[in-house]
Design an enzyme around this catalytic site. Sequence first.
Site, PDB file in Angstrom:
ATOM      1  N   ASP A  42      38.500  29.845  16.865  1.00 12.78           N
ATOM      2  CA  ASP A  42      39.640  29.350  16.101  1.00 12.78           C
ATOM      3  C   ASP A  42      39.410  29.722  14.643  1.00 12.78           C
ATOM      4  OD1 ASP A  42      38.749  26.532  14.608  1.00 12.78           O
ATOM      5  OD2 ASP A  42      37.692  26.821  16.503  1.00 12.78           O
ATOM      6  N   ASP A 127      45.869  18.871  15.616  1.00 12.75           N
ATOM      7  CA  ASP A 127      44.513  18.660  15.104  1.00 12.75           C
ATOM      8  C   ASP A 127      44.449  17.302  14.411  1.00 12.75           C
ATOM      9  OD1 ASP A 127      42.154  18.617  13.617  1.00 12.75           O
ATOM     10  OD2 ASP A 127      42.309  20.700  12.982  1.00 12.75           O
ATOM     11  N   GLU A 129      41.951  14.581  12.837  1.00 11.71           N
ATOM     12  CA  GLU A 129      40.625  14.276  12.313  1.00 11.71           C
ATOM     13  C   GLU A 129      40.771  13.682  10.920  1.00 11.71           C
ATOM     14  OE1 GLU A 129      38.422  17.943  10.955  1.00 11.71           O
ATOM     15  OE2 GLU A 129      40.013  18.927  12.120  1.00 11.71           O
TER      16      GLU A 129
END
Length: 251
Positions: A42, A127, A129
């Site tokens: 990635d 994503d 986080e």
Amino acid sequence: MRSLSCFMRHGLIAAGVLVLSACSTVQQAYPEANRFPVHGIDVSKYQGVIDWNAAARGGVRFAYLKATEGGDRVDDKFKANWEGARAAGIPTGAYHFYYFCRPVEDQVAWFKTHVPPASDALPPVLDMEWNHLSPTCKLRPPAQKIHADMAVFLREMERFYGKKPIIYTTVDFHREILTGELESYPFWVRSVKGHPSGRYGKRSWAFWQYTATGSVPGVQGQVDRNAFAGSEQQWQDFLAQNVATGSIAAN
């Protein structure tokens, strides 16, 4: 001969899709990841200009690209990476980095604006986080609020792209927010200090980010490396199913 035996253990000779050096490199540097035959990367703008043809020849089997962040940021290299990886024949997907100081509706709209629907693309990724270094957003909403906003984002991703999205997360965020939640979605987990089972408990996962300091042909400097949680045949089945329905079963 060592590289050849690696291919034989993973049943990849017939597929003929990895170069020998890529297999042996994974085995030597990341012993816990070597049981998985399908590896990818990635990337974002920080990897600079990527030679995607070299990456494909070097064993990169899939690529996830940073596309957007929040409601007003687009990765500078997304368009070039999207076109380059796909032209090189690498299965490619896009991810959105969630920003807790922007309404979820704005972020969904922003991602849809910049990531085109593509029937042969990998499922989109959300994503999730904590961004400890963010200079503009220190907000940490309660878990219930995050769950609700994620549900909005994930439902709209699936509706718009026709593919069941994947959730990327880290050890601390999963522990604090996602343990036991959103079990119907496939997870992509970060665990750079060992197998995910030691850090995510019983969480099923589909992709494992096992290092942030990897190297692959075509990429200058360090890059995140990831493993698909399955055999070569399961990967081929996933690709076939993904093109048809966009769905993926967790590990």
